[in-house]
Design an enzyme around this catalytic site. Structure first.
Site, short mmCIF file in Angstrom:
data_model
loop_
_atom_site.label_atom_id
_atom_site.label_comp_id
_atom_site.label_asym_id
_atom_site.label_seq_id
_atom_site.Cartn_x
_atom_site.Cartn_y
_atom_site.Cartn_z
N VAL A 66 20.75 -23.35 11.45
CA VAL A 66 21.51 -22.06 12.81
C VAL A 66 21.50 -22.87 13.03
CG1 VAL A 66 21.19 -20.03 10.89
CG2 VAL A 66 19.23 -21.29 12.83
N TYR A 156 6.29 -18.94 19.77
CA TYR A 156 6.77 -17.77 18.40
C TYR A 156 7.07 -16.52 19.28
CZ TYR A 156 7.61 -14.86 14.41
OH TYR A 156 8.55 -14.08 13.64
N ALA A 159 9.81 -17.20 22.34
CA ALA A 159 11.43 -17.07 21.20
C ALA A 159 11.48 -15.58 21.39
CB ALA A 159 11.44 -17.58 20.62
P1 NAI Z 1 10.26 -16.89 5.72
O1 NAI Z 1 10.26 -18.37 5.63
O2 NAI Z 1 10.34 -15.74 3.67
O3 NAI Z 1 12.37 -17.10 5.52
C1 NAI Z 1 12.43 -17.46 6.67
C2 NAI Z 1 14.44 -18.18 5.83
O4 NAI Z 1 14.73 -18.51 6.70
C3 NAI Z 1 13.79 -18.81 4.78
O5 NAI Z 1 14.99 -18.86 3.84
C4 NAI Z 1 14.32 -20.34 5.17
O6 NAI Z 1 14.94 -21.47 5.04
C5 NAI Z 1 15.36 -19.86 6.53
N1 NAI Z 1 15.39 -20.58 7.59
C6 NAI Z 1 14.81 -21.30 8.92
N2 NAI Z 1 14.90 -21.91 9.59
C7 NAI Z 1 16.45 -22.16 9.46
C8 NAI Z 1 17.41 -22.98 10.35
N3 NAI Z 1 17.21 -23.52 11.46
N4 NAI Z 1 18.43 -22.10 9.23
C9 NAI Z 1 19.20 -21.22 9.19
N5 NAI Z 1 17.99 -21.08 8.21
C10 NAI Z 1 16.72 -21.23 8.23
O7 NAI Z 1 10.56 -15.58 6.92
P2 NAI Z 1 10.80 -14.25 6.55
O8 NAI Z 1 9.55 -13.31 6.76
O9 NAI Z 1 11.40 -13.51 5.58
O10 NAI Z 1 11.39 -13.72 7.78
C11 NAI Z 1 12.61 -13.90 8.89
C12 NAI Z 1 13.02 -13.11 9.83
O11 NAI Z 1 11.78 -12.31 10.37
C13 NAI Z 1 12.46 -14.88 10.64
O12 NAI Z 1 13.42 -14.51 11.93
C14 NAI Z 1 11.70 -14.15 11.45
O13 NAI Z 1 10.36 -14.73 12.18
C15 NAI Z 1 10.93 -12.56 10.79
N6 NAI Z 1 9.04 -11.83 11.06
C16 NAI Z 1 9.02 -12.03 9.86
C17 NAI Z 1 7.36 -11.44 9.98
C18 NAI Z 1 7.15 -11.32 8.97
O14 NAI Z 1 6.05 -10.72 8.81
N7 NAI Z 1 7.35 -11.95 7.81
C19 NAI Z 1 6.84 -10.81 10.80
C20 NAI Z 1 7.77 -10.68 12.25
C21 NAI Z 1 9.15 -11.23 12.34
#
Ligand code: NAI
Length: 256
Positions: A66, A156, A159
């Site tokens: 992204v 983080y 952002a």
């Molecule tokens: P995760 O690390 O399991 O999944 C994130 C996905 O985004 C991965 O598949 C990764 O490859 C992809 N990604 C990362 N950078 C990217 C890029 N530059 N371009 C395209 N894809 C990219 O993380 P999760 O936990 O599923 O997180 C999803 C969203 O939820 C994130 O925005 C995270 O900040 C947010 N979040 C998660 C929390 C948690 O406790 N897991 C809590 C609060 C927010």
């Protein structure tokens, strides 16, 4: 196509959605939920595993970061080719692993701001001309760390606070065009992003034992509210940032 489970009606039959960061974790669960309820979905991720995820769901994958300068253009072109229209955009892709400010070098500051904030503005701007109006939906994934302070996650959190404000700004700008913009602020969700941190004693005590529901959330706990915000039941909701956090923002558990 995955077997459809548990839903009496297909709320998203005929609808199309883009979900970023959909290879795994919360994004995969959101894509799964939309497909289970009848939508066609473009799954975007820099991780090539997104192809296997999309195949499992019978949908289309785009391997793309992204943060790439041409990400918006590529996402729109692929979505129009595969889906023919764009009804729903879920800006979910993000990275974790933030540190205290003193331990955060310039490269890391840029990485958090670019991936977790600036990319959302750029991709959304690219998608807007093609987003269905009236009726289009944008759902951003913020964090409870964007709504309250939590030491050690500064870049983080800054952002993610930007994502919350982006949501409010855009809701005002796009409301007159019939486009609804909302965000979810997850609490602690069990995904690959948090696997390491959940073993950390302080994190365990503050974030998990401190949560009134006394458990970590599952990706499905986020996918359901995202689907709600994308549905007709949310037709009069825009500009909100909805915590989905087991209650921790409202009331830290008495034990802590
Ligand atoms: P995760 O690390 O399991 O999944 C994130 C996905 O985004 C991965 O598949 C990764 O490859 C992809 N990604 C990362 N950078 C990217 C890029 N530059 N371009 C395209 N894809 C990219 O993380 P999760 O936990 O599923 O997180 C999803 C969203 O939820 C994130 O925005 C995270 O900040 C947010 N979040 C998660 C929390 C948690 O406790 N897991 C809590 C609060 C927010």
């Amino acid at each position: 196509m995955k077997e459809k489970v548990g839903f009496s009606n297909e709320r998203f039959a005929g609808k199309t959605a883009i979900v970023t960061g959909a290879a795994r974790g919360i994004g995969e669960s959101i894509a799964d939920r939309f497909v289970s309820e009848g939508a066609r979905v473009l799954l975007v991720d820099l991780n090539p595993d997104v192809e296997a995820t999309a195949r499992r769901l019978g949908q289309t994958a785009l391997i793309k970061s992204v943060t790439d300068a041409d990400a918006g253009a590529r996402i729109v072109a692929t979505a129009m080719e595969a889906l023919g229209k764009i009804d729903i955009l879920v800006n979910n892709a993000g990275i974790g692993g933030s540190k205290r400010l003193q331990d955060t070098d310039d490269e890391l500051i840029d990485r958090f701001l670019q991936t977790n904030l600036a990319s959302l503005l750029r991709i959304t701007r690219s998608v807007l001309p093609r987003l269905t109006r009236p009726g289009g939906r944008i759902i951003n994934i913020s964090s409870i760390f964007g709504l309250t302070g939590y030491p050690g996650t500064t870049a983080y959190a800054v952002a993610k606070a930007g994502v919350a404000q982006f949501t409010r700004q855009l809701a005002g700008e796009l409301g007159p065009e019939g486009i609804l913009v909302n965000a979810i602020a997850p609490g602690v969700i069990a995904t690959p992003m948090t696997t390491g941190r959940q073993q950390n004693a302080l994190y365990q005590r503050l974030m998990i034992e401190g949560t009134p529901l006394e458990r970590v959330g599952q990706p499905e706990d986020i996918a359901g509210p995202v689907a709600f915000l994308a549905s007709e039941d949310a037709a009069f909701i825009t500009g909100t940032v909805l915590p989905v956090d087991g209650g921790i923002l409202a009331a830290r558990h008495g034990k802590i």
